[in-house]
Design an enzyme around this catalytic site. Sequence first.
Site, mmCIF file in Angstrom:
data_model
loop_
_atom_site.group_PDB
_atom_site.id
_atom_site.type_symbol
_atom_site.label_atom_id
_atom_site.label_comp_id
_atom_site.label_asym_id
_atom_site.label_seq_id
_atom_site.Cartn_x
_atom_site.Cartn_y
_atom_site.Cartn_z
ATOM 1 N N ASP A 10 55.123 29.966 57.506
ATOM 2 C CA ASP A 10 55.956 31.166 57.414
ATOM 3 C C ASP A 10 56.293 31.613 58.837
ATOM 4 O OD1 ASP A 10 53.724 32.485 58.388
ATOM 5 O OD2 ASP A 10 53.590 33.942 56.747
ATOM 6 N N THR A 69 47.396 34.054 59.715
ATOM 7 C CA THR A 69 45.948 33.830 59.787
ATOM 8 C C THR A 69 45.540 32.461 59.258
ATOM 9 O OG1 THR A 69 45.707 34.747 57.576
ATOM 10 C CG2 THR A 69 45.441 36.287 59.430
ATOM 11 N N ARG A 138 30.393 15.265 45.072
ATOM 12 C CA ARG A 138 30.677 16.711 45.087
ATOM 13 C C ARG A 138 32.168 16.969 44.933
ATOM 14 N NH1 ARG A 138 26.397 17.184 50.003
ATOM 15 N NH2 ARG A 138 24.536 17.137 48.704
HETATM 16 C C1 RB5 Z 1 52.653 37.699 57.435
HETATM 17 O O1 RB5 Z 1 52.764 38.888 58.100
HETATM 18 C C2 RB5 Z 1 51.192 37.362 57.205
HETATM 19 O O2 RB5 Z 1 50.666 38.192 56.216
HETATM 20 C C3 RB5 Z 1 51.018 35.901 56.856
HETATM 21 O O3 RB5 Z 1 51.527 35.109 57.867
HETATM 22 C C4 RB5 Z 1 49.592 35.424 56.643
HETATM 23 O O4 RB5 Z 1 48.773 35.784 57.707
HETATM 24 C C5 RB5 Z 1 49.001 35.725 55.334
HETATM 25 O O5 RB5 Z 1 47.860 35.382 55.027
#
Ligand code: RB5
Length: 152
Positions: A10, A69, A138
Amino acid sequence: MDTKIALGCDHGGFDLMCEVKHHLDKRGVPYVDFGTYSKESCNYPVFGKAAAEAVASGECDRGIVICGTGIGISIVANKIKGIRAALCCDCYTAEMCRKHNDANILAMGGRVTDPELAILITDIFLDTEAEGGRHAERRAMIAEIENDERKK
Ligand code: RB5
């Protein structure tokens, strides 16, 4: 290495994905880029799903997905049957996700992992083979849970 990689990110992962693509180009690793293609705000489930489906269908062998993240896009990827996505922030985890979990998708966070480390993690993910034995057993248990859940 002939392994074809599915890529999805993204806007939060876009810059890091550009670095990863540059590195794959240098290594000669083929990939299919499912977007996003700019830093404009977008929804990570769209791109995580597209990359994960390409791996699940066999169109690609493995995947790399990146959001801010790495959490959201890894959760999405793990919703697709047959996907074992691992969010990695260090080299040890990258090695173990291949050896023990046979992770077929690497997830990283563009806002938490610097590019130099991300490239090291990417190389380990690409170059480490899965171990069999108890680890394969597993993984079979994971698949069984996945199949049982789908019958509900
Ligand atoms: C976008 O702002 C952010 O929420 C996305 O990139 C991600 O970190 C979501 O888990």
